[in-house]
Design a protein around this motif. Structure first.
Motif, PDB file in Angstrom:
ATOM      1  N   HIS A 196      17.277  29.174  -4.005  1.00  0.00           N
ATOM      2  CA  HIS A 196      18.451  28.309  -4.095  1.00  0.00           C
ATOM      3  C   HIS A 196      19.473  28.573  -2.997  1.00  0.00           C
ATOM      4  N   GLU A 197      19.239  29.554  -2.159  1.00  0.00           N
ATOM      5  CA  GLU A 197      20.270  29.973  -1.202  1.00  0.00           C
ATOM      6  C   GLU A 197      20.661  28.852  -0.242  1.00  0.00           C
ATOM      7  N   ARG A 198      19.666  28.231   0.381  1.00  0.00           N
ATOM      8  CA  ARG A 198      19.988  27.213   1.377  1.00  0.00           C
ATOM      9  C   ARG A 198      20.701  26.033   0.726  1.00  0.00           C
ATOM     10  N   GLU A 199      20.189  25.570  -0.414  1.00  0.00           N
ATOM     11  CA  GLU A 199      20.812  24.441  -1.112  1.00  0.00           C
ATOM     12  C   GLU A 199      22.254  24.750  -1.469  1.00  0.00           C
ATOM     13  N   ALA A 200      22.505  25.965  -1.965  1.00  0.00           N
ATOM     14  CA  ALA A 200      23.857  26.327  -2.390  1.00  0.00           C
ATOM     15  C   ALA A 200      24.816  26.350  -1.208  1.00  0.00           C
ATOM     16  N   LEU A 201      24.392  26.964  -0.102  1.00  0.00           N
ATOM     17  CA  LEU A 201      25.278  27.047   1.058  1.00  0.00           C
ATOM     18  C   LEU A 201      25.520  25.676   1.665  1.00  0.00           C
ATOM     19  N   GLN A 202      24.473  24.874   1.772  1.00  0.00           N
ATOM     20  CA  GLN A 202      24.640  23.548   2.369  1.00  0.00           C
ATOM     21  C   GLN A 202      25.588  22.688   1.548  1.00  0.00           C
ATOM     22  N   ALA A 203      25.479  22.758   0.221  1.00  0.00           N
ATOM     23  CA  ALA A 203      26.349  21.952  -0.629  1.00  0.00           C
ATOM     24  C   ALA A 203      27.810  22.319  -0.435  1.00  0.00           C
ATOM     25  N   LEU A 204      28.085  23.613  -0.266  1.00  0.00           N
ATOM     26  CA  LEU A 204      29.468  24.044  -0.081  1.00  0.00           C
ATOM     27  C   LEU A 204      29.995  23.693   1.312  1.00  0.00           C
ATOM     28  N   LEU A 205      29.095  23.700   2.306  1.00  0.00           N
ATOM     29  CA  LEU A 205      29.524  23.443   3.682  1.00  0.00           C
ATOM     30  C   LEU A 205      29.558  21.957   4.029  1.00  0.00           C
ATOM     31  N   GLU A 206      28.933  21.123   3.202  1.00  0.00           N
ATOM     32  CA  GLU A 206      28.798  19.700   3.534  1.00  0.00           C
ATOM     33  C   GLU A 206      30.130  19.031   3.868  1.00  0.00           C
ATOM     34  N   PRO A 207      31.220  19.310   3.125  1.00  0.00           N
ATOM     35  CA  PRO A 207      32.488  18.651   3.479  1.00  0.00           C
ATOM     36  C   PRO A 207      33.019  19.051   4.850  1.00  0.00           C
ATOM     37  N   HIS A 208      32.476  20.125   5.433  1.00  0.00           N
ATOM     38  CA  HIS A 208      32.993  20.641   6.706  1.00  0.00           C
ATOM     39  C   HIS A 208      32.016  20.415   7.859  1.00  0.00           C
ATOM     40  N   SER A 209      31.042  19.530   7.666  1.00  0.00           N
ATOM     41  CA  SER A 209      30.024  19.321   8.691  1.00  0.00           C
ATOM     42  C   SER A 209      30.621  18.977  10.054  1.00  0.00           C
ATOM     43  N   ALA A 359      21.821  40.371   1.261  1.00  0.00           N
ATOM     44  CA  ALA A 359      23.264  40.288   1.485  1.00  0.00           C
ATOM     45  C   ALA A 359      23.671  39.132   2.390  1.00  0.00           C
ATOM     46  N   LEU A 360      22.716  38.516   3.074  1.00  0.00           N
ATOM     47  CA  LEU A 360      23.060  37.522   4.081  1.00  0.00           C
ATOM     48  C   LEU A 360      23.901  36.389   3.511  1.00  0.00           C
ATOM     49  N   PHE A 361      23.442  35.786   2.421  1.00  0.00           N
ATOM     50  CA  PHE A 361      24.133  34.622   1.870  1.00  0.00           C
ATOM     51  C   PHE A 361      25.307  34.997   0.977  1.00  0.00           C
ATOM     52  N   ASP A 362      25.364  36.251   0.550  1.00  0.00           N
ATOM     53  CA  ASP A 362      26.392  36.659  -0.397  1.00  0.00           C
ATOM     54  C   ASP A 362      27.795  36.313   0.077  1.00  0.00           C
ATOM     55  N   HIS A 363      28.032  36.617   1.337  1.00  0.00           N
ATOM     56  CA  HIS A 363      29.403  36.472   1.844  1.00  0.00           C
ATOM     57  C   HIS A 363      29.484  35.543   3.056  1.00  0.00           C
ATOM     58  N   LEU A 364      28.393  34.825   3.340  1.00  0.00           N
ATOM     59  CA  LEU A 364      28.377  33.983   4.527  1.00  0.00           C
ATOM     60  C   LEU A 364      29.399  32.856   4.437  1.00  0.00           C
TER      61      LEU A 364
END
Length: 816
Positions: A196-209, A359-364
């Motif tokens: 789920h890591e990529r999906e979670a990060l992309q969803a949060l970053l989408e408004p800032h594309s 740890a990569l996605f934890d705080h990215l």
């Protein structure tokens, strides 16, 4: 499906029990219950002895940290971390995929993540040693193992004892909370499944594309994909490189035969040297060996397309970070903020490396927020607005996947005076309704604090109040509003009425506090945090993260299954006996025990505190299998195939009341589910002989009559209803469920029908008639079985009780 027998009480006996001094333990299956038998005098003496050890424990831990720092400072960081990574990889290969590796305190993982932080914070002692000797590596591993062992056992025990002696009124609830928070802080890496890591990060970053594209040349999808590429190299890169190395070796041998046969090998040439001189084979060899034996798997520039500006902002050079080993009595301790929590990469020899796949996605996301605002300070407000937009939509989107077709209303306004004062406008984040279930959703998009619980415990409590207690309060207030009248209006942001709600329309109500931040280890205990000032109110509240919803989406294919889990989860939220450390423990307990709050209550009656262990193992194993491309079946409750078919068809019918029927069936114990399936199967066999349908009536846990129809016994709906009414009247029931199952050729379920037989909805005359015909039915059954029924068999009257305690008693009345 009758009443439980006395023999069922024996199930509470433990599988084993043992004692260690004054401490007693009992194990029942996966649950361990502990009890302290110390007298007050013994407890006081034990506290004094533990407090006396505290200064020595602190000195030993600091000595271990200093020794670790000294050794790490003189070793080449690339070789040290490469070897640590290989050790971790081999431990997983030889010990099987550790399904819980992302959360445990395994020493192999600490050799990667803690050592990285030491490298980032301790100035290097140059020149480095030529290599990492076996002696150095073994000694370093032993010191780190000892440090984390003392941190998890000796340190909290002796520190608490010291505080107790200094303050007889020490708040032990708060003390226990701090200990748990510190253990989680020091030992847990990775808060969501890698799937789920990529999906979670992309969803949060989408408004800032747009701003990400402008600053780094990558939009949200691109950045998330590059992060996944890095993680994938660390997850399966070594395995893939090994497979490719074998294939390369095979191709080299084949090519050697070809060049020998072609006479292309000189008298003094080795065939392999000739092959490796060919540009294609040379490049392939460098690539394979660079990943299999070299540093290429960890080289961020080779595993991703992250731009230089981003690599630099996410990297530490050795000794660059100054806070971790800064002044203080706990310098370098794992209880401080780790450097890798701020920046996940290391940089040496002009290259950027990443070693820790957890740890990569934890705080990215937080790191990117800091970097973007640092480059464009004016974007701070836009970042906050984008985060709010994501938080408002993502939970509803995920719940929509779990409950397709559900009614969804977001951003609800209502005018109300909850305390008797003047009416004011309030807002609820939204509701979701699905077949008699109402979900009241309150969402918080804020992040949980990243400060250490050792140095900033108030921040942890404040985060819980903001992310759990506050939304629980808001949701409960909206529920009070719904209950204030038979029907209440709801409004949009412009205060225009958009509809009306009646609480009486819903059979179940679930109050959910959802956060985008992954903090399941604390959220799962929301109902037990009142003692430390985090009060979620009197109503049961389900506090969960968006990542939990992603897991539920993967594991619940049938929305009716998810709704039944929701019912059990809300019962657990109201239970003082269910206290687990992770939201997925709730799910694991449900999958294995079904009514798991009742199971916990039965254990708690024995005394002591039940600890549930191992219930998440099937869930972690499922996701580990997905990473290995094994397409594993999701973990599920053990149910007969016919039972699964019935539930699937109930869902397909999409008729009102389907969730109530499925819940009634899913409430059955495992044995009762099997009995239902067996009796239906036998009915089909009997019909092939006698060409008629015999009703199956169940009593006790469930008031259910089942009619089985087939080509040998065609459906007669009126007769089925009349018989069910008679059974309900004879049993003195207010309500009984009629379930009709229609089978086609080959015993395949092709249709079903259900209805709720409510006697109180019938006329007085009709009920009196049904009582007479019902009693006559019972008498006919008893007469037919007279003299041929054993005392321990089920009574032929259909009550579900044994004959000896029903109509087999002396002078037992005819009828119920």
């Amino acid at each position: 499906m009758g009443k439980k027998s006395k023999a069922g009480r024996a199930r509470n006996r433990p599988d084993e029990s043992f004692a260690v001094g004054p401490f007693e333990f009992a194990r029942k299956g996966r649950v361990v219950i502990g009890r302290n038998r110390m007298s007050p005098a013994q407890q006081t003496e034990a506290t004094r002895r533990a407090a006396a050890l505290y200064p020595g424990v602190v000195a030993e831990m600091q000595a271990l940290v200093d020794a670790i720092a000294h050794r790490v400072a003189g070793l080449p960081p690339d070789r040290l971390l490469q070897r640590a990574f290989y050790g971790f990889f081999m431990a997983q290969v030889t010990g099987g995929e550790d399904a819980d590796a992302g959360r445990n305190d395994g020493i192999d993982l600490r050799m990667i993540d803690y050592v990285q932080s030491v490298i980032a914070a301790v100035p290097p002692r140059l020149p480095y040693a030529a290599d990492v000797s076996e002696e150095d590596f073994t000694a370093l591993r032993a010191d780190i193992a000892a440090l984390f062992s003392k941190l998890s056992l000796d340190y909290p025990m002796t520190r608490t004892a010291t505080r107790q002696l200094a303050d007889p009124d020490l708040d032990m609830d708060l003390e226990g909370f701090q200990v748990k928070a510190e253990l989680l802080w020091a030992n847990v890496r990775g808060h969501r499944f890698q799937n789920h890591e990529r999906e979670a990060l992309q969803a949060l970053l989408e408004p800032h594309s747009a701003v990400l594209q402008r600053l780094f040349g990558l939009d949200a999808a691109g950045l998330a994909q590059e992060a996944e590429n890095i993680q994938s190299a660390l997850t399966r890169g070594l395995h893939d490189a090994g497979v490719e190395a074998l294939a390369f070796h095979k191709d080299c041998l084949k090519r050697m035969e070809e060049v020998i046969q072609a006479g292309a090998v000189g008298e003094n040439d080795h065939p392999m040297a000739v092959v490796m001189a060919e540009p294609a084979f040379a490049a392939r060899g460098r690539d394979v060996m660079g990943r299999f034996m070299g540093m290429d798997l960890f080289d961020v520039e080779k595993t991703s397309a992250l731009p230089q500006v981003l690599r630099d902002a996410l990297s530490w050079s050795p000794g660059e970070e100054t806070d971790f080993f800064g002044p203080g009595e706990d310098k370098g301790w794992p209880l401080r903020v780790w450097p890798t929590m701020k920046r996940p990469f290391l940089r040496f020899d002009g290259r950027t490396y990443c070693f820790d796949r957890y740890a990569l996605f934890d705080h990215l996301y937080r790191a990117l927020q800091r970097i973007v605002i640092g480059l464009e300070p004016g974007y701070r407000t836009a970042w906050k607005d984008g985060q709010m937009a994501a938080s408002e939509n993502l939970p509803f989107e995920q719940l929509g996947r779990l409950l397709p077709g559900a009614t969804r209303i977001q951003s609800i306004y209502y005018r109300w005076a909850p305390d008797g004062g003047p009416a004011q406008w309030h807002e609820a984040d939204g509701i979701l309704a699905y077949d008699g279930h109402l979900f009241i959703i309150e969402i918080k998009g804020g992040a949980f604090t990243w400060t250490s619980p050792t140095t900033d415990l108030p921040a942890h409590l404040a985060s819980l109040r903001a992310l759990v207690a506050k939304p629980a309060e808001q949701g409960s207030r909206f529920l009070d509003y719904l209950a204030s009248q038979d029907e209440v209006p709801i409004f949009d942001a412009a205060h225009q009425e958009i509809g009306r709600l009646r609480l009486s329309d819903y059979r179940k109500v679930s109050l959910c506090a959802v956060t985008l931040d992954a903090f399941t280890a604390l959220a799962a205990r929301a109902q037990h945090l009142r003692a430390v000032g985090v009060d979620v109110g009197a109503r049961p509240v389900w506090a969960l993260s968006l990542d939990d919803l992603r897991v539920f989406t993967d594991l619940f294919a049938n929305p009716l299954d998810f709704l039944h889990f929701t019912e059990q989860r809300m019962l657990a939220a109201a239970s003082p006996d269910v206290d687990v450390d992770d939201e997925l423990d709730h799910l694991g307990l449900y999958l294995r025990e079904n009514h798991y709050s009742a199971y916990a209550r039965s254990l708690a009656k024995r005394g002591g505190i039940p600890r549930f262990d191992g219930y998440t193992a099937p869930i972690y194993a499922f996701y580990a299998g997905l990473l290995r491309d094994e397409a594993p079946a999701p973990p599920h409750q053990d149910r007969p195939a016919l039972f699964e078919d019935i539930l699937a068809m109930i869902d397909q019918k999409a008729e009102p009341g389907r969730s109530e029927l499925s819940s009634l069936l899913l409430d059955l114990s495992g044995q009762d589910r099997t009995d239902l399936a067996d009796r239906v199967a036998q009915a089909l066999i009997d019909q092939s002989v006698d060409r008629r349908s015999k009703p199956l009536s169940f009593h006790g846990e469930i008031a259910l009559t089942v009619y089985v129809w087939s080509p040998s016994a065609l459906r007669d709906a009126a007769a089925a209803r009349q018989h069910t009414e008679q059974v309900a009247a004879a049993a003195g029931e207010d309500q009984r469920v009629l379930l009709e199952l229609q089978f086609g050729p080959g015993g395949v379920l092709v249709n079903l029908h259900w209805s709720w037989i409510a006697l109180n909805a019938l006329s007085v005359e009709r009920r009196a008639e049904l009582r007479r015909t019902g009693e006559a039915l019972v008498n006919r059954r008893l007469a037919a079985a007279e003299g041929g029924i054993g005392r321990n068999a089920l009574c032929p009257c259909g009550s579900g009780s044994k004959y000896k305690i029903c109509h087999g008693r002396r002078q037992a009345p005819r009828g119920f």
